[in-house]
Enzyme design. Structure first.
Site, PDB file in Angstrom:
ATOM      1  N   GLU A  62     -14.189  -0.055  -1.795  1.00 21.18           N
ATOM      2  CA  GLU A  62     -13.422  -0.361  -2.989  1.00 21.18           C
ATOM      3  C   GLU A  62     -12.891  -1.780  -2.947  1.00 21.18           C
ATOM      4  OE1 GLU A  62     -10.565   2.832  -2.436  1.00 21.18           O
ATOM      5  OE2 GLU A  62      -9.031   1.356  -1.986  1.00 21.18           O
ATOM      6  N   CYS A 299      -4.713   1.817  -1.479  1.00 21.66           N
ATOM      7  CA  CYS A 299      -4.908   2.138  -0.067  1.00 21.66           C
ATOM      8  C   CYS A 299      -5.997   3.163   0.231  1.00 21.66           C
ATOM      9  CB  CYS A 299      -3.588   2.611   0.541  1.00 21.66           C
ATOM     10  SG  CYS A 299      -2.216   1.523   0.222  1.00 21.66           S
TER      11      CYS A 299
HETATM   12  N1  SAH Z   1      -6.100  -2.571   8.393  1.00 21.75           N
HETATM   13  C1  SAH Z   1      -5.248  -3.577   7.830  1.00 21.75           C
HETATM   14  C2  SAH Z   1      -5.493  -3.857   6.366  1.00 21.75           C
HETATM   15  C3  SAH Z   1      -5.718  -2.692   5.454  1.00 21.75           C
HETATM   16  S1  SAH Z   1      -4.316  -1.719   5.000  1.00 21.75           S
HETATM   17  C4  SAH Z   1      -3.808  -3.251   8.103  1.00 21.75           C
HETATM   18  O1  SAH Z   1      -3.532  -2.194   8.648  1.00 21.75           O
HETATM   19  O2  SAH Z   1      -2.951  -4.077   7.832  1.00 21.75           O
HETATM   20  C5  SAH Z   1      -3.307  -2.747   3.997  1.00 21.75           C
HETATM   21  C6  SAH Z   1      -1.829  -2.358   4.025  1.00 21.75           C
HETATM   22  O3  SAH Z   1      -1.617  -1.119   3.334  1.00 21.75           O
HETATM   23  C7  SAH Z   1      -1.303  -2.146   5.435  1.00 21.75           C
HETATM   24  O4  SAH Z   1      -0.024  -2.695   5.555  1.00 21.75           O
HETATM   25  C8  SAH Z   1      -1.238  -0.642   5.530  1.00 21.75           C
HETATM   26  O5  SAH Z   1      -0.375  -0.219   6.531  1.00 21.75           O
HETATM   27  C9  SAH Z   1      -0.807  -0.279   4.132  1.00 21.75           C
HETATM   28  N2  SAH Z   1      -1.021   1.113   3.761  1.00 21.75           N
HETATM   29  C10 SAH Z   1      -1.995   1.945   4.153  1.00 21.75           C
HETATM   30  N3  SAH Z   1      -1.838   3.165   3.600  1.00 21.75           N
HETATM   31  C11 SAH Z   1      -0.742   3.087   2.839  1.00 21.75           C
HETATM   32  C12 SAH Z   1      -0.059   4.018   2.013  1.00 21.75           C
HETATM   33  N4  SAH Z   1      -0.491   5.253   1.871  1.00 21.75           N
HETATM   34  N5  SAH Z   1       1.031   3.586   1.357  1.00 21.75           N
HETATM   35  C13 SAH Z   1       1.476   2.321   1.498  1.00 21.75           C
HETATM   36  N6  SAH Z   1       0.890   1.399   2.250  1.00 21.75           N
HETATM   37  C14 SAH Z   1      -0.208   1.775   2.930  1.00 21.75           C
END
Ligand code: SAH
Length: 313
Positions: A62, A299
Site C-alpha cells: 500500500e 498502518c
Molecule cells: N517499521 C517502521 C516504519 C513503518 S510503521 C517503524 O516501525 O517505524 C510507521 C509508524 O506507524 C511507526 O511509528 C509505527 O510504530 C506506527 N504504527 C504502526 N501501527 C500503528 C497503529 N496501529 N496505530 C498507530 N501507529 C501505528
C-alpha cells in the site's frame, strides 16, 4: 507493479522459485507452463499449490496519499509485510514476504503522480515494512527520489522501529532527510513487550545511537509515540517523556492509536491532555493529524484488508 514473468529463462525461473522459498524443480515446471503449455494464467498451473499460485500472482502493498495545504505527501511501503512484530501493528501480522526493490518503492510515487495527475512534494517512508531492514534499496530509492524525481531531501522522512546498525549507517550517508524513531514507551521493559525488536536493540543503546546520529548529522530526530489506553499513557509515562525530552531539540509526535482488530490495544482518551502537559513542560511536541481512517488507510490495514479478501489471514 508486477514483474513480467514471460521472458524468464530456466535459470531465472528456478531463481524465482528459490526466492519464493520453493523447491528448485518448480522453476522447471514454471518454464514448461510458460513456453511449452503456453499457459497465460497462474490459476491454471494446476501442479502448483494455491499458496504458490497466490505468490506468483503478485502481492499487494500500500501507498497512501495525503493532501495537505503545503502539498501532497505520499506514505510508501518498503517491504511486502514486515518481520518486526510490533504488537499493535497490522503490517506485521502475516510476517514479511519479501523486500521491495528501489524501483518498486519509486513506482509508488510514479503511479500516485500518474493516477492522480499531481506532483508529490513530501514522502514519508512509514508504510509497510522496516526500511532499515531493506537498507540498500531504501537508500537507492531516496537518492533517485531526490535527484531523479526532484523531491527535496528535507521533504523525505524515514521511520524505523530502532535498528541501531541501520541508524549508524544512515548517519554516514550524508543525507538531509528526517529520521523518525518509533518510541512508544520510555520504559525498556514495556517497550520490549510492545516491540519485540527492542530485545535486540534495547532502549538505552538506541537513545545513544540517536544522540550520535544528531551529533553527526545535525538533524533533529522525531520520536513517534502512539498512545495506547492504560499502557503508555499513564502519569509515569508522561513524566518519563518529560525527563527524556525536556529542553531537547528532538521532537515528539503523538499519534492516536489506530485500533487493529485482533489486538487488545485501544486508543488512549488522554491524547489532548497529554499534549497539553508535555507542551507546558517544555517538550517539543505535536499531534499527528488523523487521516485515512475512514478507508482503513492507516498502518498496514489496506493491504491486510485486500489480502483478506483473497485468502484468509
Ligand atoms: N517499521 C517502521 C516504519 C513503518 S510503521 C517503524 O516501525 O517505524 C510507521 C509508524 O506507524 C511507526 O511509528 C509505527 O510504530 C506506527 N504504527 C504502526 N501501527 C500503528 C497503529 N496501529 N496505530 C498507530 N501507529 C501505528
Amino acid at each position: 507493479m508486477k514483474e513480467n514473468i514471460f521472458g524468464k529463462d530456466i535459470n531465472a525461473c528456478e531463481a524465482l522459485m528459490t526466492e519464493l522459498g520453493e523447491a528448485k524443480y518448480r522453476g522447471k515446471q514454471l518454464y514448461q507452463w510458460l513456453y511449452q503449455k503456453r499457459c497465460e494464467n497462474f490459476s491454471e498451473m494446476t501442479n502448483f499449490s494455491s499458496a504458490l499460485r497466490e505468490k506468483l500472482d503478485g502481492q499487494y502493498i500500500e501507498a497512501v496519499l495525503m493532501h495537505y495545504e503545503h502539498g501532497a505527501s505520499l506514505c510508501v511501503s518498503t517491504q511486502v509485510g514486515c518481520n518486526m512484530g510490533c504488537k499493535f501493528c497490522a503490517s506485521t501480522r502475516g510476517g514479511k514476504i519479501r523486500d521491495l526493490t528501489a524501483g518498486e518503492i519509486l513506482a509508488q510515487i510514479y503511479l500516485a503522480e500518474k493516477d492522480e495527475n499531481l506532483r508529490i512534494s513530501n514522502v514519508v517512508i512509514m508504510g509497510i515494512g522496516e526500511p532499515l531492514e531493506n537498507y540498500d534499496a531504501v537508500i537507492k530509492f531516496i537518492r533517485i527520489a531526490n535527484t531523479g524525481f526532484g523531491i527535496g531531501q528535507r521533504k523525505i522522512s524515514l521511520s524505523t522501529c530502532g535498528i541501531i546498525p541501520g541508524i549508524e549507517a544512515l548517519a554516514e550517508e550524508n543525507l538531509q532527510i528526517n529520521l523518525a524513531i518509533s518510541l512508544h514507551s520510555v520504559f525498556a521493559e514495556r517497550r520490549k513487550q510492545l516491540m519485540p525488536i527492542a530485545n535486540r536493540y534495547d532502549f538505552e543503546p538506541l537513545m545513544e545511537a540517536c544522540r550520535a546520529y544528531f551529533k553527526k548529522t545535525g538533524r533533529r530526530i522525531t520520536y513517534e509515540y502512539a498512545l495506547i489506553d492504560g499502557y503508555n499513557d499513564r502519569d509515569e509515562d508522561i513524566t518519563g517523556l518529560i525527563k527524556l525530552l525536556k529542553g531537547s531539540q528532538n521532537h515528539l509526535n503523538l499519534i492516536g492509536l489506530n485500533e487493529v482488530q485482533e489486538t487488545p490495544y485501544k486508543e488512549s482518551p488522554r491524547l489532548s491532555y497529554i499534549l497539553g502537559v508535555l507542551e507546558k513542560n517544555g517538550v517539543n511536541v505535536t499531534m499527528r493529524r488523523k487521516m485515512g481512517r475512514d478507508i482503513d488507510a492507516a498502518c498496514g490495514q489496506l493491504r491486510k484488508k485486500r489480502y483478506k479478501d483473497k485468502v484468509s489471514l
